[in-house]
Design an enzyme around this catalytic site. Sequence first.
Site, short mmCIF file in Angstrom:
data_model
loop_
_atom_site.label_atom_id
_atom_site.label_comp_id
_atom_site.label_asym_id
_atom_site.label_seq_id
_atom_site.Cartn_x
_atom_site.Cartn_y
_atom_site.Cartn_z
N ASN A 240 35.04 46.23 77.26
CA ASN A 240 33.61 46.35 77.04
C ASN A 240 33.26 47.71 76.46
OD1 ASN A 240 30.67 45.51 77.68
ND2 ASN A 240 30.86 47.51 78.66
N GLU A 241 32.65 47.70 75.28
CA GLU A 241 32.10 48.91 74.66
C GLU A 241 33.09 50.08 74.64
OE1 GLU A 241 28.26 49.97 76.17
OE2 GLU A 241 27.32 48.14 75.46
N THR A 242 34.34 49.79 74.34
CA THR A 242 35.31 50.88 74.28
C THR A 242 35.11 51.68 73.00
OG1 THR A 242 36.96 49.49 73.19
CG2 THR A 242 36.98 49.55 75.59
N ASN B 34 26.73 43.77 72.51
CA ASN B 34 25.68 44.21 73.41
C ASN B 34 24.58 44.85 72.57
OD1 ASN B 34 27.44 43.44 75.43
ND2 ASN B 34 28.10 45.52 75.91
#
Length: 824
Positions: A416-418, A475
């Site tokens: 997630n959102e790395t 996102n």
Amino acid sequence: MEKRLYLAGIVTLLAGMVFGFEYEPYWPGTEIQNDNWLYLERDTDQLPMDADRVYQPVTLPHTWNALDTLETKKYRQAASWYRKNLMITPEQLKQRLYLRFGAAGQEAKVYLNGEELGAHRGGYSAFTFELTGKLKAGENRIDVWVSNKIKNDLIPQSADYNFYGGLYRSVQLITAPEVSISRKHFGGPGYRVWSEQVGDDSADMNVTVQVDNGSSKASSVTVAARVLDLDGRPVSTGRADVQVKGGETRAVDLKMDDVKNPRLWSPEHPELYRVEIALSQNGRILDSVVVNHGFRWFKFTADQGFFLNGKSYKLHGTNRHQDYYRKGNALPLDQHLADVKLMKEAGVNWLRMAHYQQNDYFVQLCDQLGILVWEEIPYVNKGKPELIEPVMHSMMKDLIEQHFNHPAIILWGMGNETWMKDRGDGYAHNYDLIKGVRDLVHREDPVRKTVFVIGDRNYASELKVVGLMDVFGYNLYRGWYGSTGYQSLTDRLNELHAMNPDTPLILSEYGAGSDLAVHTEKPRQQDFSIEYQNDFLESHLDQIEKLDWLAGANQWAFCDFGAAHRGDSIPHVNQKGLVTFDRQKKDAFYLFKSRWSTEPVVYIESPFWTERSGKPKKTYRVFSNMDTVEFFHNGRSLGKQTEGFRWAVTLVDGENTLLAKGVSGDVQLEHGFSVRFGDKEAKYLVRASAEEAANPASHLVDGNLNTRWGAEGEQTIDLDLKKISLVNGVKIKFYKGESRTYKLEIKGSSGGKKSTVLFAGESRPDAELQTFLFDRQQELRYLQVFAKGNNENNWNSYYEIIPIVTLEKQNKNLYETIGEEFAQ
């Protein structure tokens, strides 16, 4: 043997009918060991030799961060010790024994009678140690070292949620015969059941069993399985005769008959078959288990969205963190059930378990009550690939093995959102890391798909990461972070779709924060008003439904959750939930329910706003899915509407009664509440140590610079801002005098007992309205002015005290900064 196995299935089915949604352990002979634990808050790696009386008695689930995460950004991230004196009978010693931990945040070492059994890394998956041959009859001491320190070879390392420490899930003592279905296979059940080819007419059945021979001699056994339909009738069978060497664990695949005309599993009809697996020798059953199985097939497409069981299906989803107000992540089982029921009430059919593996029972409930699931490992924000690759692989292996048998799960998530950068050849620096985990998933699971998530940026496409995945998530917080409004969502999604035309896309997060105590007639971005959240989410729901190519969307997040670093209107909490941290339903819950649920809904926005002022003409919105809604003010009908559901209401001074009645066929439903209206309302509440009818403290906050309050000597003036606010300082208008100065001390707090001194000194004699700026911006609800009197007659006399309140943060926290970067 088959008759005994069939009877066992009938008993299990009856138990399910009696107990409903009781937790179903993977194996018979499982005892929960949550009572009589001892806790020692000592940050050391050395096994304590202290007497039990030094420890604190606790009951599992337990976390040491249930309260401090609500009070400070720097909550305890350290090690602690748990101890349990486990009583073992001579009868138990005749069988194999295991200890299974549901989770330990974030890593653990387990000791038995002073000897280390082993270690586990990762705060969200289960782990099992065998105790056979190491126990004694009577008392045995279990010691567990648990640490939630951040380490550069462990994930997560940073995230917008708390890393709770503790043994926050149940511990199980498990018995098994010498030759058994494995109890220690990656913390999972030791058996797999799945279907690769499913249709309306037939479905295949696949079963693999890990047969574990704990003896020193080879053993010939029969592995058999049968599938029982919803009426308890056998519809598929399979068996295999195998020899397992001494000390060997052998995977046995069963060739099963196809199931004809299966009743298909879906969120609307979560049909579950029971699969019984038995291990026998010479006709005598050695071991047996029962597992639920659902027949379903699904497809993600880039241009037509998602399909379930051959039909187009819109994924109406949310995200869920596993914690709760003042409990942290140490939730009792009934809270997991309550959460799933709340989601089903809201009409949720699709859930992302963010950002880690969650409780076995919770996933079981998604099977039984009907919610499609995306579950993931906690690769969030950052981590050097060469350091975190081993733990990522072990976490993903644990996740798949432990939750493979749940038909609700359709996606395995890898991150997630790395943060990504070009490694020099046009590929992301973590490209090989992500690809390696993806390959592991496809090796381990022939049915589910892979997914990865990024924020509102293009670099996942530019650096080739999008192409690795079966499905990709974005996102997007347009209208909450950044300068673009929420109406730009459609354009951004279409832009991403055009950029990635061959990859199915999901809107994996969207949301806005809100506070039940914050209301406004002019909603603004990041004002935390209930009204802005409603406007934001209503617009998103409208836009999402019009995009047929979009597979689905997951609102962020179903429940408010702990995020100690945050300084929102309620500090230390991410407030984007449809329900509060303690599960009170916000207005937005009913907005979603009116859109997604078939259950009738009528709800007036907002029953939490019971005091109104300003102009008497207001607009009231009703969330409803009923054919007709009629609105009443003080018993008088303001008319019926069949869509839109907004009414202009002119409030009268004093009490106003509002009521909405919905009608659909024979179904009638109503919702109402009372509102008190006055043409003036103090912006802040104030109390002074010396006040009377002729000298009210309210003069200090009435907005009138010609009314004043005064008192002699040392006095205190307390202001309640009604909500936690961003405060840069205080303005005070003093009663003037040519050389008069006032001695002051200004304190503030966010709601606890402890106040901080923000200013101490004197006013200037050369101005009436003076500004006292704090050294840095504060998150406050309460202000106290300690007035020591002026230099002429020791008198205090002030016309107005004005807190300098703003919506703009001077120092944004890490995740607000990231959010703004993604929104650019």
